[in-house]
Design a protein around this motif. Structure first.
Motif: not given
Length: 120
Positions: A1-16
């Motif tokens: 699984m490879r996800v874009p930065i927007s998804s990671v930011a949303e998962m961790l509740n931090i800004c891109q």
């Protein structure tokens, strides 16, 4: 699984932008797409989660995170025994006796060191 930065930011509740800084600092190194976009693996997400924990809960700064990351890399190479970076950080915080109260105090202390809001 490879996800874009927007998804990671949303998962961790931090800004891109924060995640981009971690990439620029060499703390979390994502893969790149053919169009040079950052793509994060599960391991990258786990590393980002650990970095967020160290900064926000343990009260470390970026240099502290880098030093801890280097130590982690050396341990993994030396002992040939994989432990996720996040698990390593949690074990380390427990082994040095960092209590949840101390982590909360560090978090509050770090918040007060941030930018001051302009009064209008």
């Amino acid at each position: 699984m490879r996800v874009p930065i927007s998804s990671v930011a949303e998962m961790l509740n931090i800004c891109q932008r924060t995640i981009r800084i971690w990439d620029e600092e060499g703390i979390v190194k994502p893969e790149r797409s053919a169009k040079n976009r950052r793509l994060y693996t599960e391991q990258n997400i786990e590393e980002a989660r650990a970095v967020s924990f160290m900064l926000n809960e343990m009260g470390l700064n970026i240099n502290g995170v880098k030093a801890l990351r280097q130590t982690y890399t050396e341990i993994i190479e030396t002992y040939d025994n994989y432990v996720s970076f996040f698990d390593y950080v949690k074990i380390l915080s427990e082994s040095i006796g960092l209590t949840s109260e101390q982590m909360q105090a560090n978090k509050q202390s770090n918040k007060s060191k941030g930018r001051k809001k302009k009064e209008v």
